[in-house]
Every structure is written in structure tokens, then in C-alpha cells.
Design an enzyme around this catalytic site. Sequence first.
Site, PDB file in Angstrom:
ATOM      1  N   HIS A 166     -32.078  26.043  44.085  1.00  0.00           N
ATOM      2  CA  HIS A 166     -31.281  27.256  44.249  1.00  0.00           C
ATOM      3  C   HIS A 166     -30.377  27.079  45.472  1.00  0.00           C
ATOM      4  O   HIS A 166     -30.867  26.745  46.561  1.00  0.00           O
ATOM      5  CB  HIS A 166     -32.178  28.470  44.521  1.00  0.00           C
ATOM      6  CG  HIS A 166     -33.069  28.877  43.394  1.00  0.00           C
ATOM      7  ND1 HIS A 166     -32.784  29.947  42.569  1.00  0.00           N
ATOM      8  CD2 HIS A 166     -34.251  28.383  42.955  1.00  0.00           C
ATOM      9  CE1 HIS A 166     -33.757  30.102  41.675  1.00  0.00           C
ATOM     10  NE2 HIS A 166     -34.662  29.162  41.892  1.00  0.00           N
ATOM     11  N   GLU A 187     -40.650  29.697  37.106  1.00  0.00           N
ATOM     12  CA  GLU A 187     -40.204  30.346  35.864  1.00  0.00           C
ATOM     13  C   GLU A 187     -39.725  29.334  34.827  1.00  0.00           C
ATOM     14  O   GLU A 187     -40.076  29.442  33.650  1.00  0.00           O
ATOM     15  CB  GLU A 187     -39.090  31.347  36.205  1.00  0.00           C
ATOM     16  CG  GLU A 187     -38.594  32.148  35.012  1.00  0.00           C
ATOM     17  CD  GLU A 187     -37.398  33.039  35.381  1.00  0.00           C
ATOM     18  OE1 GLU A 187     -37.319  33.533  36.523  1.00  0.00           O
ATOM     19  OE2 GLU A 187     -36.534  33.219  34.511  1.00  0.00           O
ATOM     20  N   HIS A 201     -35.075  22.366  39.529  1.00  0.00           N
ATOM     21  CA  HIS A 201     -33.793  22.954  39.911  1.00  0.00           C
ATOM     22  C   HIS A 201     -33.827  23.400  41.359  1.00  0.00           C
ATOM     23  O   HIS A 201     -34.865  23.806  41.875  1.00  0.00           O
ATOM     24  CB  HIS A 201     -33.409  24.126  39.004  1.00  0.00           C
ATOM     25  CG  HIS A 201     -34.469  25.177  38.876  1.00  0.00           C
ATOM     26  ND1 HIS A 201     -35.567  25.037  38.069  1.00  0.00           N
ATOM     27  CD2 HIS A 201     -34.595  26.397  39.466  1.00  0.00           C
ATOM     28  CE1 HIS A 201     -36.317  26.114  38.143  1.00  0.00           C
ATOM     29  NE2 HIS A 201     -35.754  26.960  39.000  1.00  0.00           N
ATOM     30  N   ASP A 209     -26.733  31.125  38.591  1.00  0.00           N
ATOM     31  CA  ASP A 209     -27.977  31.775  38.166  1.00  0.00           C
ATOM     32  C   ASP A 209     -27.621  33.078  37.446  1.00  0.00           C
ATOM     33  O   ASP A 209     -26.781  33.851  37.909  1.00  0.00           O
ATOM     34  CB  ASP A 209     -28.852  32.067  39.389  1.00  0.00           C
ATOM     35  CG  ASP A 209     -30.280  32.431  39.002  1.00  0.00           C
ATOM     36  OD1 ASP A 209     -31.201  31.720  39.428  1.00  0.00           O
ATOM     37  OD2 ASP A 209     -30.476  33.445  38.285  1.00  0.00           O
ATOM     38  N   ILE A 210     -28.255  33.313  36.317  1.00  0.00           N
ATOM     39  CA  ILE A 210     -27.911  34.474  35.498  1.00  0.00           C
ATOM     40  C   ILE A 210     -28.435  35.779  36.104  1.00  0.00           C
ATOM     41  O   ILE A 210     -27.938  36.861  35.789  1.00  0.00           O
ATOM     42  CB  ILE A 210     -28.421  34.284  34.050  1.00  0.00           C
ATOM     43  CG1 ILE A 210     -27.618  35.118  33.067  1.00  0.00           C
ATOM     44  CG2 ILE A 210     -29.914  34.554  33.931  1.00  0.00           C
ATOM     45  CD1 ILE A 210     -26.192  34.717  32.921  1.00  0.00           C
TER      46      ILE A 210
HETATM   47  P1  5GP Z   1     -37.653  29.623  39.261  1.00  0.00           P
HETATM   48  O1  5GP Z   1     -38.107  28.730  38.123  1.00  0.00           O
HETATM   49  O2  5GP Z   1     -36.989  28.831  40.355  1.00  0.00           O
HETATM   50  O3  5GP Z   1     -38.753  30.515  39.752  1.00  0.00           O
HETATM   51  O4  5GP Z   1     -36.564  30.612  38.689  1.00  0.00           O
HETATM   52  C1  5GP Z   1     -35.687  30.239  37.661  1.00  0.00           C
HETATM   53  C2  5GP Z   1     -34.302  30.794  37.913  1.00  0.00           C
HETATM   54  O5  5GP Z   1     -33.528  30.489  36.772  1.00  0.00           O
HETATM   55  C3  5GP Z   1     -34.236  32.296  38.117  1.00  0.00           C
HETATM   56  O6  5GP Z   1     -33.527  32.596  39.305  1.00  0.00           O
HETATM   57  C4  5GP Z   1     -33.537  32.817  36.869  1.00  0.00           C
HETATM   58  O7  5GP Z   1     -32.690  33.912  37.121  1.00  0.00           O
HETATM   59  C5  5GP Z   1     -32.766  31.600  36.406  1.00  0.00           C
HETATM   60  N1  5GP Z   1     -32.615  31.544  34.959  1.00  0.00           N
HETATM   61  C6  5GP Z   1     -33.602  31.680  34.032  1.00  0.00           C
HETATM   62  N2  5GP Z   1     -33.110  31.542  32.793  1.00  0.00           N
HETATM   63  C7  5GP Z   1     -31.784  31.316  32.940  1.00  0.00           C
HETATM   64  C8  5GP Z   1     -30.727  31.082  31.997  1.00  0.00           C
HETATM   65  O8  5GP Z   1     -30.907  31.064  30.786  1.00  0.00           O
HETATM   66  N3  5GP Z   1     -29.479  30.876  32.511  1.00  0.00           N
HETATM   67  C9  5GP Z   1     -29.245  30.879  33.857  1.00  0.00           C
HETATM   68  N4  5GP Z   1     -27.987  30.663  34.258  1.00  0.00           N
HETATM   69  N5  5GP Z   1     -30.215  31.094  34.765  1.00  0.00           N
HETATM   70  C10 5GP Z   1     -31.465  31.313  34.312  1.00  0.00           C
END
Ligand code: 5GP
Length: 134
Positions: free
Chosen positions: A95, A88, A93, A29-30
Site C-alpha cells: 500500500h 484480505e 501487495h 485501491d478501490i
Molecule cells: P489487505 O489484503 O492489504 O488487507 O487489503 C487489500 C486491499 O485491496 C484493500 O485496501 C482493498 O480495498 C483492496 N482491494 C480489494 N479488492 C480490490 C479490487 O478488486 N480492486 C482494487 N483496486 N482494490 C481492491
Amino acid sequence: MSSIFTRIINSEIPAYKVAEDEHYLAFLDINPIAKGHTLVIPKTEVDYIFDLDHDTLSGLMVFCKKVARAIEQVVPCDRIGVTVIGLEVPHAHVHLIPIDHIHDMDFSKPKLGFSPDEFEAIAASIRDRVNQAS
Ligand code: 5GP
């Protein structure tokens, strides 16, 4: 328009990849909330995890297990926490987060900052463990 994660699968944008096979990809995760915070995705672009077909969903969890075993060997922790949010990025995905306490799963806390070299070193260590287990 492809999701940002499909663009990572296709190497259109970079990521610190830790494990990959025909159907799944794992990468750091970035904006990690812990060292070794990893995302595991199916290569099929589906937004909501519970819209995945049975085989893809169950295979995703088995792939997560392989990656979690590797993270455990790299990052000292009690266990690997597993969560799905998906608010987001509209590409299913999981975690995987090294944890010792419940608050280690708190996504509202400040994110950790790592340099590109540090990210790559973490990814390489996890990748090595995945490959050793294969
Ligand atoms: P969620 O959709 O589960 O709420 O969060 C998405 C996750 O993806 C976040 O923890 C965010 O930091 C990660 N994320 C978003 N864009 C990118 C990206 O371009 N690259 C990576 N490696 N992680 C990402």
C-alpha cells in the site's frame, strides 16, 4: 482459482491502473483511505510478500519508489506511507498512501468515496507523472 489481483493483471476485471511493466503493476485501491492510495503488486501470484524471491521483492520496492514519486506530485502530502497487510487479498501487495500524520495510515477509519470519473482523473494524473519520469 486466480486471485482478484491476477484477474486485474489479466484485465478480466477493471482497475484504475497507474503504472505497469513486465513484472509489476500499480493501481488505485478501490476503497482508499486517502486520495492517491495505490496498491503495487508483482505479477507473480504469491500470497505472502516474504515468500517472494529476492529479485522480485527488491524489484517491487524499486517499482514502488517510482510510483511513490509520481503520487507525491499529484497529491499534496508530507510523504508516502508504505505498508503491507495482506489479510484480505492473498496476492502480495504494497500500500502506498499519501500521509501528513500517523493517523492517515489508520485502516479502520471510513474509506473515501470517489466517482469513477474522479478515480480515473487521479489515476491519469499519477500515470502522467510516471510516464514523464520514464
Ligand atoms: P489487505 O489484503 O492489504 O488487507 O487489503 C487489500 C486491499 O485491496 C484493500 O485496501 C482493498 O480495498 C483492496 N482491494 C480489494 N479488492 C480490490 C479490487 O478488486 N480492486 C482494487 N483496486 N482494490 C481492491
